[in-house]
Write an enzyme that holds these catalytic residues in place. Structure first.
Site, PDB file in Angstrom:
ATOM      1  N   HIS A  90      54.367   0.811 -31.339  1.00  0.00           N
ATOM      2  CA  HIS A  90      53.079   0.555 -30.673  1.00  0.00           C
ATOM      3  C   HIS A  90      51.945   0.220 -31.625  1.00  0.00           C
ATOM      4  CE1 HIS A  90      53.780   1.490 -26.407  1.00  0.00           C
ATOM      5  NE2 HIS A  90      54.705   2.319 -26.846  1.00  0.00           N
ATOM      6  N   LYS A 140      37.203   0.750 -24.493  1.00  0.00           N
ATOM      7  CA  LYS A 140      38.475   1.072 -25.159  1.00  0.00           C
ATOM      8  C   LYS A 140      38.167   2.132 -26.202  1.00  0.00           C
ATOM      9  CE  LYS A 140      39.194  -3.267 -25.854  1.00  0.00           C
ATOM     10  NZ  LYS A 140      40.604  -3.461 -25.623  1.00  0.00           N
ATOM     11  N   ARG A 141      39.209   2.851 -26.655  1.00  0.00           N
ATOM     12  CA  ARG A 141      38.961   3.908 -27.632  1.00  0.00           C
ATOM     13  C   ARG A 141      38.120   3.377 -28.789  1.00  0.00           C
ATOM     14  NH1 ARG A 141      41.601   9.083 -27.263  1.00  0.00           N
ATOM     15  NH2 ARG A 141      40.646   9.482 -29.264  1.00  0.00           N
ATOM     16  N   LYS A 167      38.927  -2.059 -33.326  1.00  0.00           N
ATOM     17  CA  LYS A 167      38.570  -2.653 -32.028  1.00  0.00           C
ATOM     18  C   LYS A 167      37.179  -3.284 -32.061  1.00  0.00           C
ATOM     19  CE  LYS A 167      41.568   0.593 -29.518  1.00  0.00           C
ATOM     20  NZ  LYS A 167      42.537  -0.217 -28.785  1.00  0.00           N
ATOM     21  N   THR A 176      46.248  -3.331 -22.816  1.00  0.00           N
ATOM     22  CA  THR A 176      46.545  -3.472 -21.388  1.00  0.00           C
ATOM     23  C   THR A 176      45.247  -3.555 -20.583  1.00  0.00           C
ATOM     24  OG1 THR A 176      46.816  -1.071 -21.262  1.00  0.00           O
ATOM     25  CG2 THR A 176      48.830  -2.396 -21.386  1.00  0.00           C
ATOM     26  N   LYS A 212      44.144  -5.752 -17.085  1.00  0.00           N
ATOM     27  CA  LYS A 212      43.490  -5.187 -15.895  1.00  0.00           C
ATOM     28  C   LYS A 212      42.236  -5.990 -15.544  1.00  0.00           C
ATOM     29  CE  LYS A 212      45.333  -0.766 -17.324  1.00  0.00           C
ATOM     30  NZ  LYS A 212      45.098   0.351 -18.239  1.00  0.00           N
TER      31      LYS A 212
END
Length: 840
Positions: A378, A569-570, A575, A674, A678
């Site tokens: 992952h 997101k985290r 990110k 993901t 969405k």
């Protein structure tokens, strides 16, 4: 503008919800009243809203139980190959609404609750999220369970029943503060304790090699108590099981203390054993090498493998006596999928059982183990890969350390025979990493001990083959596969966006719910003015509803005509929430001299409690918000609201209301994502880099229908080679320099001018993720977003093209690929007869 319709009002007009039959409504009402009377209020005269929720949950659960029992009976009689999905995280969210959707009961319950003078949405809001995961990894596992049941696979999810899930986030003076998530304090109506299947798990002790074989002696025992949760498929009467283990101390735990009179101390010490399932480690993409974490990982593996073997040995001829003693057929009946390296101990534990307990020869046992296990990688971030100290293993799991050493020695002998004299290759491919502190590389163990290794998006799987596991790929290229992630359309469209689901169903029918590729039919309606209007209307209703929610929660007035620009997101440097921050600062600086923009920036999510930079990023976002939101000159043209305590149930509100989805990680760092899927499915356009599943979203929808910017993987590699110098960009781009200088000077932190010194220092001197390198491209791309948003019809046409192109990203497609290409089973469209229909 008129107030948005509630979801319950929408449902009454939506065919995909099914028509509420009067008999069914009366039956649900009766069941609700029975549970309220007998189970809940008893000697109380007045019921609370929580009593009403539990009564409804139990009424719905009644419809699950018969299907659950019948499904398990079918598996027992048919004896199919069973799939075991092992994950330390299952981020399930709420269960009530999802269960009603999958059983086709939502309209029935809606009508029954309405007739009782209650509001279904208010009851749904009472349910606690089952937050047994950090983010993407755990939510993916939850989507996969939904798809495995919908596809009729005999599948089981195995994990830990954490007493405390992912923490509740509070923002105090702009800083994140963590509070324990006591999600079980009111009980959990969906789980069933199964004490009859309680199993012992061993730790510590010593190993003895005897003539009869190897023995693991003088261990400390902890009991694993299973709690089962039903997982319903969509309208096929299949109900699979998620079994979560809770740690219990045996009655004799430390009671030798009793012999010297310290009975109280002995009983208090039971907590040491039961701490194993107490709390979820709140780290996402970061490895924390604590002994308690290793205990958790072995605890779930040891209990699960005992359960798997018990089930394998059971006959399907109506006899509960063990009948299978030959393990050579084990891989024909059992598939174990390792969700990341957290359950990697399945490999040495299965070897220990086969060799030490079942007395198989090593070679045969190794063949069985490899054919049974498969591993999903992952992440490519080095700090996320698990590397356990050998000394910790030696103390906690001495027999497993021996087995790992043997696995590694045989593996290295094989590599040495193929590449004689290549000592560097042996070092790179070893499971044991030498150094000041010898460590066990769990990813290497997973690759060696599995018959299939997959990444979770095509670009990620290529990086896995060409970089992370390059040597292993050269050795066994046939092992490596790609399985692009997906999301369940039941929760992420039908449940969270009933308005959009209804508009789609009117155009193309309802089959898209279980075959998302049917959304391609919407391409025929891209120029249909009525459809364009309907899609835009649904989005506006969702935004109105979410605006009202934000106004109530954050006391910030929002113009619903603004573009809702969402980045949830985290919080992690890769990110690149900081790139978004720099853009907001630049926009603010521009807005002071213009009247152009109308945008609400909605960043949000959690920072790991020990991750200093992530917490600083949250403080920066909230500080920017304080300045921007209170500037009277800006008014409502630009707002910044940090979405506090983001979780699954919050995502179900945010995602349908989003106009723009931020997916801006440095190319080559996000395995898949993901959230991007969405947002796409729910009619948000994507601004993003060519990273993770964004690449495949571009392929499906066309680059012209997303906002793609910035470096690609090759550009990042080239920049690494020549050396990334942040100061070059700082000196060359005036708007960037102005934004960074404002952070340095305390413009956004007047009470503490040095507050963001660490952030600036990181950006200027230690930025692994090259924020400045993509700044200019990002600003230009956001300019294109702004221009298109001013043309609502053109914007909505792109939205329709995105929705129509999102079919690939269903978890049903992902699981079908796992089933056929890794597990060797075929999905089934056969419907199990419901409990009220006699079986043939």
């Amino acid at each position: 503008m008129a107030a948005p319709r509630s979801d319950s009002e929408k449902r009454k007009q939506i065919s995909v919800r099914g028509i509420a039959g009067l008999g069914d409504v009366a039956e649900v009402r009766k069941s609700f009243n029975r549970h309220l009377h007998f189970t809940l209020v008893k000697d109380r005269n007045v019921a609370t809203p929580r009593d009403y929720f539990f009564a409804l949950a139990h009424a719905v659960r009644d419809h699950l139980v018969g299907r659950w029992i019948r499904t398990q009976q079918c598996y027992y009689e048919r004896d199919p190959k069973r799939i075991y999905y092992l994950s330390l995280e299952f981020y399930m969210g709420r269960t009530l609404q999802n269960t009603m959707v999958n059983l086709g009961m939502q309209n029935v319950c809606d009508e029954a609750i309405y007739q009782l003078g209650l509001d279904l949405e208010e009851l749904e809001e009472i349910e606690e999220d089952a937050g047994l995961g950090n983010g993407g990894l755990g939510r993916l596992a939850a989507c996969f369970l939904d798809s495995m049941a919908t596809l009729g696979l005999a599948a089981y999810g195995y994990g830990i029943r954490y007493e405390f899930g992912i923490f509740n986030q509070k923002i105090v003076d702009g800083w994140q503060v963590e509070e324990a998530d006591d999600w079980l304090r009111y009980g959990n109506p969906w789980e069933k304790a199964r004490p009859e299947y309680m199993l012992p798990v061993h730790f510590y002790g010593r190993v003895e090699h005897t003539a009869e074989g190897v023995k693991w002696l003088d261990t400390q025992v902890v009991l694993a108590m299973p709690y089962d949760t039903p997982v319903p498929g969509y309208k096929n009467n299949t109900v699979n099981t998620m079994r979560l283990w809770s740690a219990k101390a045996p009655n004799d735990f430390n009671l030798q203390e009793f012999n010297v009179g310290d009975y109280i101390e002995a009983v208090l010490d039971r907590n040491l054993a039961e701490n194993i399932s107490r709390v979820l480690y709140p780290n996402d993409n970061f490895f924390e090498g604590k002994e308690l974490r290793l205990k958790q990982e072995y605890f779930v593996v040891a209990a699960t493998l005992q359960d798997i073997i018990r089930r394998f040995k059971s006959s399907n001829f109506g006899c509960r006596d063990p009948v299978r003693t030959c393990f050579e057929t084990f891989p024909d009946k059992v598939a174990i999928q390792l969700n990341d390296t957290h359950p990697a101990l399945s490999i040495p534990e299965l070897m220990r059982i086969l060799v030490d307990v079942e007395k198989m020869e090593w070679e045969k046992a190794w063949e069985v183990t490899k054919r049974t296990c498969a591993y999903t990688n992952h992440t490519v971030l080095p700090e996320a890969l698990e590397r356990w100290p050998v000394t910790m293993f030696e103390k906690l799991l001495p027999r497993h350390l021996e087995i790992i050493y043997t696995i590694n020695q045989r593996h290295l002998d094989h590599v040495a025979a193929l590449y004689p004299g290549d000592l560097d290759r042996l070092r790179r491919m070893s499971v044991i990493e030498e150094g000041d502190c010898k460590r066990i590389n769990m990813a290497h163990l997973c690759v060696i001990g599995s018959h299939a290794v997959n990444g979770v998006a095509r670009i990620h799987s290529e990086i896995v083959k060409n970089s992370v596991f390059k040597d292993f790929y050269e050795l066994e290229p046939e092992k490596f596969q790609n399985k692009t992630n997906g999301i369940t359309p039941r929760r992420w469209l039908l449940l969270c966006n009933p308005g959009l689901a209804g508009v789609i169903a009117e155009k193309i029918g309802e089959d898209f719910v279980t075959d998302l590729s049917q959304l391609k039919k919407l391409l025929d309606f891209v120029d249909d003015e009525v459809f364009i209007r309907d899609v835009a209307k649904v989005k506006q209703e969702n935004k109105l509803k979410f605006s009202a929610y934000l106004e109530e929660k954050y006391k910030v007035k929002i113009n619903p005509s603004s573009m809702f620009d969402v980045h949830v997101k985290r919080i992690h440097e890769y990110k690149r929430q900081l790139l978004n921050c720099l853009h907001v600062i630049t926009l603010y600086n521009r807005e002071l001299g213009s009247h152009s923009h109308l945008s609400v920036r909605l960043p949000g999510s959690l920072a790991a409690p020990g991750y200093h930079m992530a917490k600083m990023i949250i403080k920066l976002i909230t500080s920017i918000g304080d300045v921007v939101n209170n500037d009277p000159y800006i008014g409502d043209r630009l707002k910044v609201i940090f979405l506090e305590n983001y979780r699954v149930s919050f995502a179900e509100k945010v995602i349908p209301a989003a106009d723009l989805s931020q997916q801006i990680s440095t190319a080559g760092t996000e395995a898949s994502g993901t959230g991007n899927m969405k947002f796409m499915l729910n009619g948000a356009l994507t601004i993003g880099t060519m990273d993770g599943a964004n690449v495949e979203m571009v392929e499906e929808a066309g680059k012209e229908n997303l906002f793609i910017f910035g470096m690609q993987v090759e550009d990042v590699e080239a920049l690494d080679k020549r050396g990334y110098n942040a100061r070059e960009y700082y000196e060359r781009i005036p708007e960037l320099r102005q934004a960074v200088d404002q952070l340095s000077s305390g413009f956004f932190s007047p009470k503490d001018p040095g507050c963001f010194r660490d952030v600036v220092n990181m950006l200027m001197n230690h930025d692994r993720f090259k924020v400045f390198a993509d700044y200019q491209a990002y600003m230009e791309c956001q300019g294109r977003v702004d221009q298109l948003y001013r043309k609502p019809r053109e914007w909505t046409k792109k939205v329709i093209k995105n929705i129509a192109s999102s079919g690939k990203f269903s978890s049903d497609r992902t699981i079908t690929e796992y089933a056929r290409e890794i597990w060797g089973v075929e999905p089934s469209a056969v419907k199990i007869p419901p409990p009220n229909v006699p079986r043939e």
